[in-house]
Design an enzyme around this catalytic site. Structure first.
Site, PDB file in Angstrom:
ATOM      1  CG  ASP A  44      26.978  -6.027  -8.998  1.00  0.00           C
ATOM      2  OD1 ASP A  44      27.187  -6.818 -10.227  1.00  0.00           O
ATOM      3  OD2 ASP A  44      27.761  -5.595  -8.201  1.00  0.00           O
ATOM      4  CE  LYS A  82       8.424   3.077  -4.446  1.00  0.00           C
ATOM      5  NZ  LYS A  82       7.893   2.583  -5.638  1.00  0.00           N
ATOM      6  CG  ASP A 107       5.488   4.660 -12.604  1.00  0.00           C
ATOM      7  OD1 ASP A 107       5.980   4.155 -11.260  1.00  0.00           O
ATOM      8  OD2 ASP A 107       4.253   5.040 -12.626  1.00  0.00           O
TER       9      ASP A 107
HETATM   10  N1  PLP Z   1      -0.437   3.088  -3.157  1.00  0.00           N
HETATM   11  C1  PLP Z   1      -1.254   2.392  -3.352  1.00  0.00           C
HETATM   12  C2  PLP Z   1      -2.507   2.236  -2.418  1.00  0.00           C
HETATM   13  C3  PLP Z   1      -1.379   1.727  -4.801  1.00  0.00           C
HETATM   14  O1  PLP Z   1      -2.379   0.872  -5.001  1.00  0.00           O
HETATM   15  C4  PLP Z   1      -0.199   1.956  -5.605  1.00  0.00           C
HETATM   16  C5  PLP Z   1      -0.314   1.153  -6.816  1.00  0.00           C
HETATM   17  O2  PLP Z   1      -1.003   0.321  -6.965  1.00  0.00           O
HETATM   18  C6  PLP Z   1       0.670   2.884  -4.953  1.00  0.00           C
HETATM   19  C7  PLP Z   1       0.463   3.264  -3.924  1.00  0.00           C
HETATM   20  C8  PLP Z   1       1.996   2.881  -6.071  1.00  0.00           C
HETATM   21  O3  PLP Z   1       2.656   1.754  -5.752  1.00  0.00           O
HETATM   22  P1  PLP Z   1       3.949   1.434  -6.588  1.00  0.00           P
HETATM   23  O4  PLP Z   1       5.078   2.191  -5.594  1.00  0.00           O
HETATM   24  O5  PLP Z   1       4.227  -0.047  -6.864  1.00  0.00           O
HETATM   25  O6  PLP Z   1       4.079   2.379  -7.948  1.00  0.00           O
HETATM   26 CA    CA Z   2       4.912   3.269  -9.490  1.00  0.00          CA
END
Ligand code: PLP
Ligand code: CA
Length: 305
Positions: free
Chosen positions: A22, A227, A252
Site C-alpha cells: 500500500d 537511511k 539503488d
Molecule cells: N547526499 C548528497 C549530498 C546528495 O547529493 C545525494 C544525492 O543527490 C545523496 C546524499 C544521496 O541521496 P539519495 O538518498 O536520494 O540517493
Molecule cells: Ca540513492
C-alpha cells in the site's frame, strides 16, 4: 541465500508485486533521477501508483537540500509531488532533535557541519544553531584560534549537539570547533553517513567521509538520522502511519536503502540498477555484506510493465 526476484516486462509478476504493497518509500537519486537527468517513465510510474491508491514517500539521504528544495527539484523535472511527501535526512535530524531529544533550552543549540538544507530544516523545527554556512568559519585556522578554542572563549556555551552532514566547505577550523564541542560533552549526530556521493559522471566523498575525521578524533560513531538508521524509519512511520508489512522500500544502494527496509522489517525491498549498485553486488556471493533485496529491476519505469 534466497535470490531476489527480477521484475521485468512480465505484467502478471509486476501486478502481483504491486498488489502486495500500500505504501512505497522511494530513494530519490539513482531511482527517480541522476543529478538533473530524469530516468525514463518515472512520472508515469508514480502516476500509476497514485491511481492505484498507493501512498508515496520520498526518502533521501541528501542533507544539503531541504524538503522545500526537493519540491522545487520535483517541479523542475515535472514530477507531481507534495512537499509533505518528502522526508530528507536533514528533516529527520531536525525532528529527532526537536521532538525526541528535546534537550532543555538553552543547551539545545546545534553546531552544524553542513549546508543550508540542514539550517532550513532546523529553523522550521525552531532548533537554534550556529556554524553551517556561517562565512566567518570559511577560512584557514590561525594560531590564535587554537588558543581561543582551547580556553573556550571561541565556543558558544549553549551548544549541546554537533550535527554532521555533507559540508562542501569543510575545513580544519570547522572540524576543530566541532571536536571541541564533542570533547565538552555535546551529543554527536549525523544526518547520514553515506561513504560516497554519486553524480552523473562519478563518485565523490559523501557525508560519512566528511564526518569521518571527527569519528577518528573523538573515537566514537555519531547517531545517524538518515537511511539505514531506524530512528529515521520510526520518524517516517510516526508521520505517515503505514503498515510495515505492506510497505516496500525502493532504492539503488544496498547498505543504505535495502538495509533500511530489511532492518525496518518492511514487507519488501526493490533494488533498481539505475544507480550505484550492480547485479554482482547482491547476486551469487554478492559483496560479502549479505544484504540482498527481495526484488530487483533495471529501472523504476519497468514497473509500468
Ligand atoms: N547526499 C548528497 C549530498 C546528495 O547529493 C545525494 C544525492 O543527490 C545523496 C546524499 C544521496 O541521496 P539519495 O538518498 O536520494 O540517493
Ligand atoms: Ca540513492
Amino acid at each position: 541465500m534466497a535470490q531476489p526476484k527480477y521484475l521485468t516486462g512480465d505484467n502478471a509478476g509486476i501486478n502481483e508485486f504491486l498488489d502486495k504493497f500500500d505504501t512505497f518509500l522511494f530513494d530519490c537519486d539513482g531511482v527517480l533521477w541522476s543529478g538533473d537527468h530524469l530516468f525514463p517513465k518515472v512520472a508515469e510510474t508514480l502516476e500509476l501508483l497514485r491511481s492505484k491508491g498507493k501512498q508515496l514517500v520520498f526518502v533521501t539521504n541528501n542533507s544539503t537540500k531541504s524538503r522545500e528544495d526537493y519540491k522545487k527539484k520535483f517541479d523542475k523535472l515535472n514530477i507531481p509531488a507534495k512537499v509533505e511527501e518528502v522526508f530528507g535526512s536533514s528533516y529527520s535530524a531536525a525532528v529527532y532533535i526537536s521532538r525526541i531529544l528535546k534537550l532543555p533550552a538553552p543547551k539545545n543549540k546545534v553546531f552544524v557541519l553542513g549546508e543550508s538544507g540542514i539550517e532550513q530544516e532546523l529553523a522550521t523545527e525552531n532548533v537554534p544553531f550556529i556554524g553551517g554556512t556561517d562565512s566567518a568559519l570559511r577560512r584557514d585556522i590561525e594560531p590564535e584560534d587554537f588558543t581561543a578554542l582551547a580556553d573556550g572563549s571561541a565556543l558558544d556555551p549553549d551548544v549541546g549537539i554537533v550535527l554532521a552532514g555533507l559540508d562542501f566547505h569543510v575545513n580544519y577550523l570547522k572540524l576543530a570547533h566541532a571536536f571541541q564541542y564533542l570533547r565538552r560533552g555535546a551529543m554527536f549526530l549525523a544526518t547520514n553517513t553515506d561513504s560516497t556521493l554519486p553524480n552523473a559522471r562519478s563518485l565523490f566523498p559523501g557525508a560519512g567521509s566528511v564526518g569521518a575525521p571527527l569519528v577518528t578524533a573523538i573515537g566514537k560513531q555519531p547517531l545517524a538520522l538518515g537511511k539505514p538508521s531506524q530512528a529515521m524509519m520510526d520518524a517516517i512511520e510516526g508521520k505517515f502511519h503505514f503498515d510495515r508489512s505492506r510497505t516496500c522500500m525502493i532504492g539503488d544502494r544496498l547498505n543504505t536503502d535495502i538495509q533500511f527496509g530489511i532492518e525496518g522489517k518492511l514487507g519488501g525491498t526493490l533494488l533498481v540498477l539505475s544507480g550505484v549498485c550492480k547485479k554482482e553486488d547482491f547476486m551469487g556471493a554478492g559483496d560479502g555484506t549479505g544484504v540482498v533485496p527481495a526484488y530487483y529491476a533495471d529501472g523504476l519505469g519497468d514497473l509500468m510493465g
